[in-house]
Design a protein around this motif. Structure first.
Motif, PDB file in Angstrom:
ATOM      1  N   UNK A  44       0.957  -1.327   0.224  1.00  0.00           N
ATOM      2  CA  UNK A  44       0.103   0.088  -0.079  1.00  0.00           C
ATOM      3  C   UNK A  44       0.986   1.247  -0.096  1.00  0.00           C
ATOM      4  N   UNK A  45       0.472   2.549  -0.551  1.00  0.00           N
ATOM      5  CA  UNK A  45       1.248   3.414  -0.762  1.00  0.00           C
ATOM      6  C   UNK A  45       1.488   4.309   0.743  1.00  0.00           C
ATOM      7  N   UNK A  46       0.386   4.143   1.572  1.00  0.00           N
ATOM      8  CA  UNK A  46       0.587   4.741   2.827  1.00  0.00           C
ATOM      9  C   UNK A  46      -0.288   4.271   3.832  1.00  0.00           C
ATOM     10  N   UNK A  47       0.159   3.408   4.298  1.00  0.00           N
ATOM     11  CA  UNK A  47      -0.830   2.335   5.315  1.00  0.00           C
ATOM     12  C   UNK A  47      -1.397   3.284   6.680  1.00  0.00           C
ATOM     13  N   UNK A  48      -0.665   4.183   6.961  1.00  0.00           N
ATOM     14  CA  UNK A  48      -0.871   5.070   8.140  1.00  0.00           C
ATOM     15  C   UNK A  48      -1.894   5.974   7.717  1.00  0.00           C
ATOM     16  N   UNK A  49      -2.223   6.151   6.541  1.00  0.00           N
ATOM     17  CA  UNK A  49      -3.371   7.323   6.102  1.00  0.00           C
ATOM     18  C   UNK A  49      -4.683   6.797   6.251  1.00  0.00           C
ATOM     19  N   UNK A  50      -5.845   7.640   6.129  1.00  0.00           N
ATOM     20  CA  UNK A  50      -7.057   7.167   6.453  1.00  0.00           C
ATOM     21  C   UNK A  50      -7.317   5.862   5.571  1.00  0.00           C
ATOM     22  N   UNK A  51      -7.176   6.225   4.202  1.00  0.00           N
ATOM     23  CA  UNK A  51      -7.295   5.252   3.299  1.00  0.00           C
ATOM     24  C   UNK A  51      -6.527   3.824   3.387  1.00  0.00           C
TER      25      UNK A  51
END
Length: 123
Positions: A44-51
């Motif tokens: 995933x591009x940014x797991x800590x993001x909301x998405x």
């Protein structure tokens, strides 16, 4: 054939360019996928993001995972974040592990091949 008592999911975070530029994530996934104890491996591009958190929680439920490994950044930054996601998805947060491939591999090892090998060994 008896069902495995556990189902492990491994999630590799690109951390924007922080990890993706320094580690060959495709090779990490290709290598980790060969482990018979691991049910799925995804990035995933940014797991800590909301998405990213929504993606992880949904995937844990849909894949019926019993254990989760997140290869991303420092536990100081997001160990509680991903433990919370696991808990909301129905997994005991103590059955989750955060592997710090950003600070310990991507940021410390300038050679992409060597950083990739280290990340694979950590995971």
């Amino acid at each position: 054939m008896a069902e495995e008592p556990y189902k492990i999911g491994v999630y590799v975070c690109e951390c924007g360019p922080n990890i993706a530029d320094a580690i060959d994530i495709d090779r990490v996934i290709e290598t980790i996928t060969t482990d018979p104890h691991i049910a799925i491996v995804k990035r995933h591009k940014l797991l800590c993001s909301g998405d990213g958190k929504e993606f992880l929680e949904k995937d844990i439920v849909e894949e019926q995972l019993t254990h989760v490994v997140v290869a991303a950044c420092s536990p100081k930054d997001h160990e509680a974040t991903f433990a919370g996601v696991c808990e909301r998805a129905g997994i005991n947060p103590y059955l989750y592990q955060l592997i710090n491939i950003r600070e310990q591999c991507a940021w410390m090892i300038k050679d992409k091949e060597a950083a990739t090998e280290k990340a694979i060994s950590y995971i």
